[in-house]
Design an enzyme around this catalytic site. Structure first.
Site, PDB file in Angstrom:
ATOM      1  N   ASP A 193       0.546  -1.809   3.127  1.00  0.00           N
ATOM      2  CA  ASP A 193       1.049  -1.165   4.350  1.00  0.00           C
ATOM      3  C   ASP A 193       1.715   0.184   4.107  1.00  0.00           C
ATOM      4  O   ASP A 193       2.497   0.633   4.947  1.00  0.00           O
ATOM      5  CB  ASP A 193       2.029  -2.107   5.065  1.00  0.00           C
ATOM      6  CG  ASP A 193       3.278  -2.365   4.235  1.00  0.00           C
ATOM      7  OD1 ASP A 193       3.216  -2.182   3.010  1.00  0.00           O
ATOM      8  OD2 ASP A 193       4.306  -2.739   4.803  1.00  0.00           O
ATOM      9  N   GLU A 194       1.452   0.814   2.986  1.00  0.00           N
ATOM     10  CA  GLU A 194       2.064   2.113   2.690  1.00  0.00           C
ATOM     11  C   GLU A 194       1.065   3.010   1.999  1.00  0.00           C
ATOM     12  O   GLU A 194       0.301   2.553   1.152  1.00  0.00           O
ATOM     13  CB  GLU A 194       3.228   1.956   1.698  1.00  0.00           C
ATOM     14  CG  GLU A 194       4.479   1.347   2.238  1.00  0.00           C
ATOM     15  CD  GLU A 194       5.500   1.171   1.123  1.00  0.00           C
ATOM     16  OE1 GLU A 194       5.715   2.121   0.351  1.00  0.00           O
ATOM     17  OE2 GLU A 194       6.047   0.072   1.015  1.00  0.00           O
TER      18      GLU A 194
ATOM     19  N   ASP B 295       4.466   4.447   6.382  1.00  0.00           N
ATOM     20  CA  ASP B 295       4.931   3.082   6.141  1.00  0.00           C
ATOM     21  C   ASP B 295       4.846   2.320   7.470  1.00  0.00           C
ATOM     22  O   ASP B 295       5.465   2.720   8.451  1.00  0.00           O
ATOM     23  CB  ASP B 295       6.393   3.184   5.657  1.00  0.00           C
ATOM     24  CG  ASP B 295       6.939   1.856   5.168  1.00  0.00           C
ATOM     25  OD1 ASP B 295       6.285   0.829   5.413  1.00  0.00           O
ATOM     26  OD2 ASP B 295       8.032   1.853   4.570  1.00  0.00           O
TER      27      ASP B 295
END
Length: 380
Positions: free
Chosen positions: A111-112, A9
């Site tokens: 973003d993960e 993350d």
DNA sequence: TCTGGGGTCCTAGGACCC
DNA sequence: TCTGGGGTCCTAGGACCC
């Protein structure tokens, strides 16, 4: 074989990525070290915060709050505007490095991602591998991440949410009671504001209480499925695989909130035209046709209405979709009550390229298609 | 204080069919 | 004439995620 899943993350992704960009362009101030946020158009009083620096977080500023409100809390807050093209570049670099650690990667958002590391630990401990992944991302791309390690996706994701930034955490089955059960119910994945309220009203405060609660009691509070889901999650049970294939989108939508509420039908129609152009351009780019059109409107008091209809056949033609949405709008809006927002959604998507030509095709269709072609050219 | 944008999934009621 | 029950599809609304 013991299953090992990583959840990676990016810390305050949009803010970190903007900071990297500023430094790269010769700026000297690292906005990660001062109270700063990323928002939409900072001049628009209606725009909200999408990402918050650690110092700003410490002052109580949270994502999704209006910029105007944050400025009252912290008048010298630095506000920067997002740059989506740059974010996509950063995301690609991030995913590429992660993939080099295991090809079994599921991208969860910009973003993960999850990595199934079960077969890829090369004799090293998972924590050691996570540390080197974290370090490589920072050295190569200039931003920090949190890595959560667990026996499944749920626990890995819960672990990456522990202390931030730039940390590696584990959450193994034997750690659930100590690390997860004391947390509030809201910290559990899939528990939002409404579910939290319900649970609190029945005296259920912590994840541990959910885990040990009677299933039939939970069912009375959140329903059959919800109860099973909550009970399993609170006990760390999750058998879902790390999915490498990104499923095809099931819907496309676009919405616009007006700088000021609008009530003139001409203004509303212009806005509807714009969102129709945007969403239709996107489905054409993806070679998708839609057979259901939905329209949604939001009033000044935030109440919403929506209506949908089926088209005689799937289409990607802006004029036809706009026409349908105008009809829908007239059914749910009286043409007077001020609107805050308008949105247009497309569902029931089909991807077969075969054009279904009607024998009695409207001669205007050729003109519409030409118009769309010109529009698409201008956008590229 | 005054609340963005883009998605997924679930639920519940009604229509319709067998 | 009045009746059961199951399956499927459609629609509106809501909860959740980032």
């Amino acid at each position: 074989m013991k299953r090992v899943v990583f959840h990676i993350d990016v810390n305050s992704a949009f803010l970190s990525w903007t900071a990297v960009k500023i430094l790269k362009e010769g700026g000297t101030q690292d906005i990660r070290t001062i109270p700063s946020v990323v928002s939409g158009d900072p001049k628009d009083r209606r725009s909200v915060i999408t990402s918050v620096s650690v110092p700003a977080k410490k002052l109580g500023i949270k994502a999704a709050t209006p910029v105007s409100m944050a400025l009252r809390t912290c008048p010298n807050l630095v506000i920067v505007r997002g740059d989506f093209d740059w974010y996509r570049q950063c995301s690609r670099g991030f995913i590429e490095i992660c993939k080099s650690y295991s090809p079994v990667l599921e991208q969860f958002s910009i973003d993960e991602c999850f990595l199934d590391m079960s077969f890829r630990l090369y004799g090293k401990g998972p924590k050691e591998v996570a540390e080197s992944l974290k370090k490589q991302i920072f050295n190569t791309l200039g931003f920090t991440v949190n890595v959560g390690i667990g026996p499944n996706k749920l626990l890995a994701k819960m672990a990456s949410d522990f202390e931030k930034p730039d940390k590696v955490h584990t959450l193994w089955e034997e750690e659930i009671e100590e690390k997860m059960w004391p947390l509030g119910v809201r910290d559990l994945l899939w528990v939002g504001r409404k579910t939290e309220e319900k649970l609190l009203s029945y005296g259920l405060r912590t994840i541990g209480q959910l885990a040990t609660a009677d299933l039939s009691y939970l069912k009375r509070i959140v329903g059959e499925r919800g109860a099973q889901q909550l009970h399993d999650s609170a006990n760390g049970i999750d058998n879902s695989p790390v999915e490498t294939e990104h499923p095809d989108a099931k819907s496309y939508s676009a919405e616009r909130t007006f700088p000021k509420d609008l009530s003139d039908p001409k203004d509303i129609d212009r806005a509807l035209f714009k969102v129709a152009c945007i969403v239709c351009h996107r489905i054409r780019k993806d070679m998708v046709k839609a057979s259901t059109v939905s329209i949604f409107i939001k009033f000044t008091d935030f109440s919403t209405l929506q209506k949908q209809c089926s088209l005689p056949q799937p289409t990607d033609i802006t004029a036809l979709i706009l026409n349908a949405s105008r009809g829908l709008l007239s059914e749910i809006w009286d043409g007077e009550r001020p609107l805050r927002q308008i949105g247009l959604g497309l569902t029931k998507l089909s991807r077969d390229s075969a054009e279904q030509m009607s024998l009695f095709e409207d001669p205007k269709l050729d003109y519409y298609r030409k118009w769309d072609e010109d529009y698409d050219k201008k956008q590229s």
